[in-house]
Structure formats: structure tokens, C-alpha cells
Design a protein around this motif. Structure first.
Motif, PDB file in Angstrom:
ATOM      1  N   TRP A   1     103.870  12.853  60.278  1.00 24.17           N
ATOM      2  CA  TRP A   1     104.801  11.765  60.402  1.00 24.17           C
ATOM      3  C   TRP A   1     103.585  10.731  60.451  1.00 24.17           C
ATOM      4  O   TRP A   1     102.891  10.606  61.233  1.00 24.17           O
ATOM      5  N   LEU A   2     103.704   9.646  59.442  1.00 25.52           N
ATOM      6  CA  LEU A   2     102.757   8.430  59.452  1.00 25.52           C
ATOM      7  C   LEU A   2     103.911   6.994  59.796  1.00 25.52           C
ATOM      8  O   LEU A   2     104.738   7.021  59.239  1.00 25.52           O
ATOM      9  N   PHE A   3     103.129   6.090  60.458  1.00 24.79           N
ATOM     10  CA  PHE A   3     103.698   4.825  60.470  1.00 24.79           C
ATOM     11  C   PHE A   3     102.895   3.957  59.628  1.00 24.79           C
ATOM     12  O   PHE A   3     101.791   3.695  59.886  1.00 24.79           O
ATOM     13  N   PHE A   4     103.711   2.875  58.861  1.00 24.01           N
ATOM     14  CA  PHE A   4     103.239   1.780  58.330  1.00 24.01           C
ATOM     15  C   PHE A   4     104.031   0.503  58.669  1.00 24.01           C
ATOM     16  O   PHE A   4     105.222   0.584  58.811  1.00 24.01           O
TER      17      PHE A   4
ATOM     18  N   VAL B   1     102.169  -4.373  46.932  1.00 21.46           N
ATOM     19  CA  VAL B   1     101.734  -4.845  48.435  1.00 21.46           C
ATOM     20  C   VAL B   1     101.125  -3.314  48.787  1.00 21.46           C
ATOM     21  O   VAL B   1     101.978  -2.278  48.701  1.00 21.46           O
ATOM     22  N   VAL B   2     100.189  -3.256  49.624  1.00 21.87           N
ATOM     23  CA  VAL B   2      99.729  -2.292  50.567  1.00 21.87           C
ATOM     24  C   VAL B   2      99.998  -2.401  51.852  1.00 21.87           C
ATOM     25  O   VAL B   2      99.824  -3.308  52.645  1.00 21.87           O
ATOM     26  N   ALA B   3     100.774  -1.355  52.287  1.00 16.20           N
ATOM     27  CA  ALA B   3     101.282  -1.286  53.827  1.00 16.20           C
ATOM     28  C   ALA B   3      99.835  -0.960  54.685  1.00 16.20           C
ATOM     29  O   ALA B   3      98.995  -0.125  54.413  1.00 16.20           O
ATOM     30  N   ASP B   4     100.048  -1.660  55.965  1.00 14.59           N
ATOM     31  CA  ASP B   4      99.232  -1.170  56.859  1.00 14.59           C
ATOM     32  C   ASP B   4      99.364   0.023  57.593  1.00 14.59           C
ATOM     33  O   ASP B   4     100.548   0.221  58.039  1.00 14.59           O
ATOM     34  N   CYS B   5      98.611   1.038  57.706  1.00 15.67           N
ATOM     35  CA  CYS B   5      98.806   2.202  58.649  1.00 15.67           C
ATOM     36  C   CYS B   5      98.502   2.091  59.972  1.00 15.67           C
ATOM     37  O   CYS B   5      97.382   1.563  60.438  1.00 15.67           O
ATOM     38  N   HIS B   6      99.390   2.591  60.835  1.00 14.58           N
ATOM     39  CA  HIS B   6      99.302   2.388  62.197  1.00 14.58           C
ATOM     40  C   HIS B   6      98.850   3.595  62.992  1.00 14.58           C
ATOM     41  O   HIS B   6      97.761   3.556  63.571  1.00 14.58           O
ATOM     42  N   MET B   7      99.453   4.664  62.665  1.00 13.94           N
ATOM     43  CA  MET B   7      99.247   6.042  63.694  1.00 13.94           C
ATOM     44  C   MET B   7      99.819   7.286  62.878  1.00 13.94           C
ATOM     45  O   MET B   7     100.550   6.932  61.970  1.00 13.94           O
ATOM     46  N   LYS B   8      99.401   8.283  63.206  1.00 19.73           N
ATOM     47  CA  LYS B   8      99.617   9.650  62.764  1.00 19.73           C
ATOM     48  C   LYS B   8     100.145  10.819  63.582  1.00 19.73           C
ATOM     49  O   LYS B   8      99.547  10.662  64.565  1.00 19.73           O
TER      50      LYS B   8
END
Length: 395
Positions: free
Chosen positions: A70-73, A88-95
Motif C-alpha cells: 500500500w503506497l500513499f501519494f 502531473v507527478v504525484a508526491d510519495c508519502h509512505m508505504k
């Protein structure tokens, strides 16, 4: 600043004002500068200031499941959309690694809750902006194997609560115990709660202004909406037989509950019909109906029965996303006033910067505001995550 000056000459209030405009990931790094900075950036004055600034620049949050991860963007919600498709490129937060839930997740006021229908499965709540997380305990006395649980937020007392509905053969009966868990109250304890009516809960849910709504079948076998007031912990059932509709999703429409339904063209694509039912008055059960036809005039994007409505922005655009897709991934913005449909291609990259090459599942939530607060002490559950070989990574 002159060469002879140092940061001590800058007023603290000004420093906090500047830092409040940064992303949450940057604040987490600044907290590592020193004990003083950690204390300063953890005070309620700054966390509230940060949340106010963040709320004025809402983001579109994506929860992406690829294989066992599971990844969060997230990305800023566009203020001015042009007529052409853009990238658009989404920012990755956590996994999160390993499976947490085979089902989708619940969002409420910045937090994500991974639920599961199997009572033996792990339930995780996390703050995607800060990377904090916790595993929630299960009620000690569960009389039934299956359950439905939802995350709600009370904006008056600023409390998060998890509603746990026991079911027997997927029916939540009025004569069995259900449970409620209030976060941020020290030790996590489930309290018993009674529901005055029997119903069959569904996963479709949303929390709006302190009321948790989820779809259900009533005891009379009608489609219905269950309204749970998070603060008073009272239930209300609104049957939908007068609407003559089947709702596939629930969204926030200008602070009101809205049910949505999509009808595709014969090939599963455009043009598609979007119907919306807005609950104007809960007590009187008054609804307003809207119907729109969405056309991709440029025929740039192909869809195949795979869109879901994420919500409505403050400027009135209706946001639709692919929920089961592979590259390319698109977000659609429909403007009802201008009758225009615009698409934006989104690029997702993993924790190590790799682009996704296989199909993935996506949940999307609009108006996400980064929040530095987390209402659970995570240290109680960190060891459990390690023992179970589940890992969390900051991207």
C-alpha cells in the motif's frame, strides 16, 4: 539577514509562520534538528497553525495498492484547469508492506483506516502525512466472525472514533452488541453501543461534518443510508425507496451527503451518465437530483467500466478517478456549469523512485489537508508490526 546575524535574531513567531508553509515531510525533518526544534514544532500552537495553512491548499490523496504494498501519494488540487490533458507527478508519502486488508480503506480528516471483514485480521490506522501508524485492538468479546468498521471524526470535540458493527450472516442486528473506540483517550478501550434497527451494512461510507454515513439494506430490504452522529453516537436510518435509485458511492457535495451512480456507454466508456442525489434535509429526508452527461470530445482517454467519483472540489468540479487500472492513470475533472470534461495524467513512483509497471488499485480522497497531529501513541504497537514482519517506509 546580515552575515553577523543568526537565527536567534529572528522572532520565533516569524520562524513558525515560515515553517507552517512547508510540507509535512519537511517538518518531520526539522524536528530532528534539535530538542528545542522538536519541542517547538510539536506544540499545539504550531500544529494548529500548520493545519490552518494546509487546509487552505487542499490536496488530492491517493492510496494505491500494488501487489502486496500500500503506497500513499498526493498532489495539489488544481486551481485553474486548462482544456488540454496534462501530466502531473504525484508526491510519495509512505508505504506499508504486506497485506493489511483485501478491502479498501476509510478516510476521515487526514487519517486513513484499514479495516477488514475478518475479525482475526489486523486493523491499522495511519497518518500518511507524517508516517505515524498504529494497530488497533479488537473488541474482547466478539460474538460473530464478521464485522464492518468505519472511521469518523467529530469536528467539535476534535475526536476520531471507530465504529465496529458486529454482523451475523452480514446482518447487524439491533439485539446484539456493537462497539465504539475513541482515539486519543490514553489506553484504547472499546465501549459497547446499541443500534436501534437491524440492517445489512455495506462498505460504501463517508464522514461529513461529524456524521458518518454508510450504505445498507434495511430490514425491509430497501436500499438505505445509515447516519451515525460521531459526537452523540446516535443512529438514524434513511430508506431510499422513494428515490428509485441504486447508489454506487457516497461523496461530500458542498457539505451535504451525495449518492452517485455512473452509467457507461455500451463499450464501457464515454459518453457516460452521472446521476447525483443530494440529501438536503436528513430529518425530512428531502433529496435533490442532478443528472449530467460526460463526453470526452477529444477521445484522448479510454475507460472500461473503471471510474469512481472521488468528490466535488470547492470550485465545483466533480472529480473522477480510475479505481482499477494500469498505466496510464488519469484523473478527470467535470465542470457542470461549463459542461466540460478535462483529464490529467498522473505518474506514480514507488518508494525507491521506480515507476509502476503492473496494474494497481486506487482509492482517491479530495480536500486532503496535511495534519501533524496523531491521536494514538504508536509505541504500543510498533513491536507488533515488526514481529508480524510488516514494515512501513517513508518515501
Amino acid at each position: 539577514m546580515n552575515r553577523g546575524e543568526n537565527s536567534d535574531s529572528i522572532p520565533i513567531d516569524l520562524i513558525l509562520e515560515i515553517l507552517s508553509r512547508l510540507p509535512a515531510k519537511s517538518i518531520q525533518r526539522f524536528r530532528c534538528v534539535s530538542k528545542l526544534w522538536k519541542s517547538m514544532l510539536s506544540q499545539s500552537y504550531f500544529t494548529e497553525l500548520f493545519l490552518n495553512k494546509s487546509s487552505s491548499r487542499p490536496r488530492l490523496l491517493f492510496v494505491v495498492k500494488q501487489d502486496s504494498d500500500w503506497l500513499f501519494f498526493s498532489l495539489p488540487q488544481p486551481q485553474n484547469l486548462d482544456e488540454k490533458s496534462s501530466l502531473v507527478v504525484a508526491d510519495c508519502h509512505m508505504k506499508f508492506s504486506k497485506d493489511i486488508s483485501p478491502y479498501n480503506c476509510t478516510y476521515a480528516s487526514g487519517l486513513i483506516y484499514f479495516h477488514n471483514m475478518d475479525n482475526d485480521a489486523v486493523r491499522v490506522i495511519c497518518n500518511p502525512s507524517t508516517g505515524q501508524y498504529a494497530i488497533l485492538p479488537l473488541p474482547e468479546r466478539r460474538t460473530h466472525r464478521h464485522s464492518y468498521s468505519y472511521l469518523g471524526f467529530d469536528p467539535i470535540d476534535k475526536e476520531f472514533k471507530v465504529l465496529f458493527m458486529n454482523t451475523s450472516k452480514f446482518i447487524a442486528s439491533s439485539d446484539i452488541d456493537h462497539y465504539i473506540l475513541t482515539l486519543g483517550t490514553g489506553k484504547l478501550r472499546w465501549r459497547k453501543i446499541q443500534c436501534p434497527f437491524t440492517h445489512n451494512p455495506f462498505w460504501n461510507r463517508i464522514c461529513i461534518n461529524g456524521v458518518l454515513y454508510y450504505l445498507a439494506h434495511s430490514e425491509r430490504k430497501y436500499y438505505a443510508v445509515v447516519c451515525f452522529d460521531v459526537r452523540s453516537e446516535k443512529f438514524k436510518l434513511v430508506e431510499l425507496h422513494r428515490l428509485d435509485c441504486c447508489l454506487y458511492g457516497l461523496i461530500n457535495y458542498k457539505g451535504k451527503l451525495c449518492g452517485v451512480n455512473l452509467k457507461y456507454a455500451s463499450d464501457g466508456g464515454f459518453p457516460l451518465e452521472l446521476r447525483m442525489w443530494v440529501l438536503e434535509d436528513v430529518e425530512k429526508e428531502e433529496w435533490t437530483t442532478y443528472a449530467y452527461t460526460l463526453r470526452d470530445e477529444n477521445k484522448l482517454v479510454k475507460v472500461n467500466y473503471n471510474l469512481s467519483v472521488a468528490g466535488v472540489t470547492a470550485s465545483g468540479e466533480i472529480v473522477l478517478v480510475d479505481h482499477n487500472t494500469c498505466k496510464p492513470f488519469y484523473v478527470f475533472y467535470f465542470n457542470p456549469k461549463r459542461n466540460t470534461l478535462q483529464s490529467v495524467e498522473i505518474k506514480f513512483f514507488g518508494a525507491k523512485g521506480e515507476a509502476f509497471k503492473t496494474s494497481f488499485l486506487v482509492d482517491a480522497f479530495i480536500d486532503h489537508a496535511e495534519d501533524l497531529k496523531f491521536h494514538i501513541k504508536t509505541t504500543t504497537y510498533a513491536a507488533y508490526l515488526e514481529e508480524d514482519h510488516r514494515t512501513l517506509e517513508m518515501c
